[in-house]
Design an enzyme around this catalytic site. Structure first.
Site, short mmCIF file in Angstrom:
data_model
loop_
_atom_site.label_atom_id
_atom_site.label_comp_id
_atom_site.label_asym_id
_atom_site.label_seq_id
_atom_site.Cartn_x
_atom_site.Cartn_y
_atom_site.Cartn_z
CE LYS A 269 21.32 -32.30 5.21
NZ LYS A 269 21.63 -33.36 6.19
CG HIS A 366 16.49 -40.58 1.26
ND1 HIS A 366 16.33 -41.87 1.72
CD2 HIS A 366 16.62 -39.80 2.37
CE1 HIS A 366 16.37 -41.88 3.04
NE2 HIS A 366 16.55 -40.64 3.46
#
Length: 412
Positions: A269, A366
Site C-alpha cells: 500500500k 509503515h
C-alpha cells in the site's frame, strides 16, 4: 396557415397533394391518405426538401419548431438536411453506448496506471455489483436513483465503505462519458449525500492477547473453506495487510530464501511512485508457523498461479472480503476486521518490547513521515525482526493445532 382541424379533415385524392403552412413548411398527402411533414428550402443556390416526419406523430407545433430550427441553421450557414443526417448518425452511435460498454472503455484507458491487483478489484466490483443492474442501459438514460439503487444493494451487505469506492468508480466513468460526448451529466456525483455513512476512526480490532487467541480458535472452528482459514492464520502471523495476503502469487512463496519472504513494493500500500521503488520492497520473516501454513496451502492451491485463488477464477486472487465474512460468521462483526490483526500485533509487541518500536513499525511496513526516520528504517534489522516474528508466532498460536489440521476441519 394550417390548423389541426384542416389537417385532420384532409382526405385522400387520386393524386398526392400538399397543404401549405408557411416558411416552406407543408403537409404532403398521399393517395393512400398518409400525411407527412416536409420543408422546402434553398441552400447553396439549390432547392432542397427535408422530411420532418408523419402527422399526427409530429404535431403541427412540433413541425413549426423544426422549421424554425432549420431556418436558424440556414442563417448560420448550415444545411438542415446535413444536420439531420449527423443527428441520426450520432443518435445511432449513442444507442450503442451502454454503461458497460463505456465503463470497459474507461477501464482499458486507465488500467495501466494501477497495479494488477487493484485493476482486478476495480473491474470485478463493476462486474459483480453494477453491470448486472445498469450495464445494459444506455448511459444517457441512467439517473441518480438508478445509481443509488445499485449502491444500496452493496450497503446492505454491511459494506458501506465498498459502496463508496464503487460510487467513485461509477462517477469517474460518467466523467469519462461526458468528456467523450456520450453523456451529459454525472448522476453518481449527486448520490453521495444519500449514501450510508461510514464510521470514521480506527477500524475495530481486538488488541488484548487472551481475547485475540480465543478469537483465532473460534474462527478456525467455523465451517469455511480451508484456504480462507489458512489466509486468516497467515494474516494473524504476519500482520500484513489483507489485500497483500489475498493477492499473494505462488512465485513469491517459492522464492523464499533464508527464512525471508520478499513482497515487492508494487504489491504494498504505497503511492504509485513508491511502488516502482525496489527499496520499498517488504521482507516478511518466515517463522516455523508461517512455513507450516505455506506447506498446508501448497497441497490445495500449489498447482495454480495464486496462493489464495478466487474460487471461481483460479488465476485471480480471492476476494479480500472472504476473510472478513469468516470473522463475521464467527461473531466478530463490528469487533474485529481482517486489518485489525495489524493493531493486535502492534499493540502487544510495542507494549512488550518498547525499545523495538521502530523495528515493529518496520515489520508493519509503515511508511515513515520524515526523511530522517525513513533513512533509519532503510536499515533492515533482519535478525531482530526474525526474533520478534518468532516470539509473536509462538505467543499467538500457543496451544493451536498445526496448520495441516485446518485441512481436515468442516468446509463450506
Amino acid at each position: 396557415m394550417l390548423t389541426d382541424t384542416a389537417i385532420r379533415k384532409a382526405a385522400a385524392r387520386d393524386k398526392a397533394y400538399k397543404l401549405s403552412d408557411s416558411g416552406g413548411l407543408y403537409i404532403h398527402v398521399t393517395p393512400a391518405g398518409g400525411k407527412h411533414w416536409r420543408l422546402k428550402y434553398r441552400f447553396g443556390g439549390s432547392e432542397k426538401l427535408l422530411s420532418l416526419g408523419p402527422y399526427p406523430a409530429v404535431s403541427l407545433a412540433e413541425a413549426r419548431k423544426a422549421r424554425d430550427d432549420a431556418k436558424s441553421a440556414l442563417r448560420d450557414g448550415k444545411d438542415p438536411g446535413i444536420l439531420k443526417k449527423l443527428y441520426k448518425l450520432t443518435k445511432a452511435q449513442h444507442s450503442e453506448d451502454t454503461f458497460e460498454v463505456v465503463a470497459r472503455e474507461w477501464f482499458a484507458l486507465n488500467k495501466s496506471k494501477w497495479i494488477e491487483h487493484h485493476a482486478d478489484d476495480v473491474i470485478r466490483s463493476l462486474e459483480n455489483d453494477i453491470f448486472p443492474l445498469i450495464g445494459s442501459m444506455p448511459i444517457r438514460d441512467i439517473t441518480a436513483p438508478l445509481v443509488l439503487a445499485a449502491l444500496r444493494l452493496v450497503e446492505k451487505r454491511d459494506a458501506a465503505d465498498t459502496a463508496r469506492r464503487i460510487r467513485q468508480r461509477v462517477s469517474a466513468i460518467f466523467v469519462f462519458a461526458i468528456s467523450s460526448g456520450k453523456a451529459e451529466t454525472d448522476p453518481a456525483a449527486v448520490v453521495l449525500g444519500a449514501m450510508a455513512p461510514v464510521s470514521k476512526g480506527r477500524l475495530p480490532a481486538i488488541t488484548k492477547l487472551p481475547e485475540a487467541k480465543a478469537m483465532l480458535k473460534k474462527v478456525e472452528g467455523e465451517v469455511a473453506h480451508p484456504v480462507t482459514k489458512l489466509a486468516h492464520r497467515l494474516l494473524a502471523l504476519t500482520a500484513l495487510r489483507p489485500g497483500v495476503i489475498a493477492s499473494t502469487p505462488w512465485y513469491e512463496l517459492d522464492a523464499i530464501e533464508d527464512d525471508l519472504w520478499l513482497v515487492p513494493a508494487a504489491r504494498m500500500k504505497l503511492k504509485l511512485a513508491q511502488k516502482r521503488d525496489e527499496a520499498r520492497d517488504h521482507f516478511v520473516p518466515v517463522t516455523k508457523q508461517v512455513r507450516e501454513v505455506i506447506e498446508a496451502l501448497r497441497t490445495l492451491t500449489g498447482r495454480g498461479p495464486m496462493a489464495f485463488p478466487n474460487q471461481r477464477h483460479a488465476h485471480k486472487p480471492m476476494s479480500e472480503n472472504a476473510i472478513g465474512y469468516l470473522l463475521n460468521r464467527a461473531g466478530y462483526h463490528g469487533k474485529h476486521v481482517p486489518h485489525g490483526w495489524r493493531s493486535t500485533f502492534s499493540t502487544h509487541m510495542n507494549e512488550t518490547f518498547p525499545a523495538d518500536r521502530a523495528i515493529v513499525d518496520l515489520m508493519l511496513a509503515h511508511v515513515p513521515k520524515d526523511r530522517v526516520e525513513s533513512a533509519y528504517n532503510r536499515a533492515l534489522h533482519i535478525n531482530r525482526r526474525k526474533e520478534l516474528a518468532q516470539l509473536w508466532a509462538d505467543i499467538i498460536l500457543e496451544g493451536a493445532p498445526p496448520a495441516s489440521e485446518l485441512l481436515k476441519g468442516p468446509r463450506r
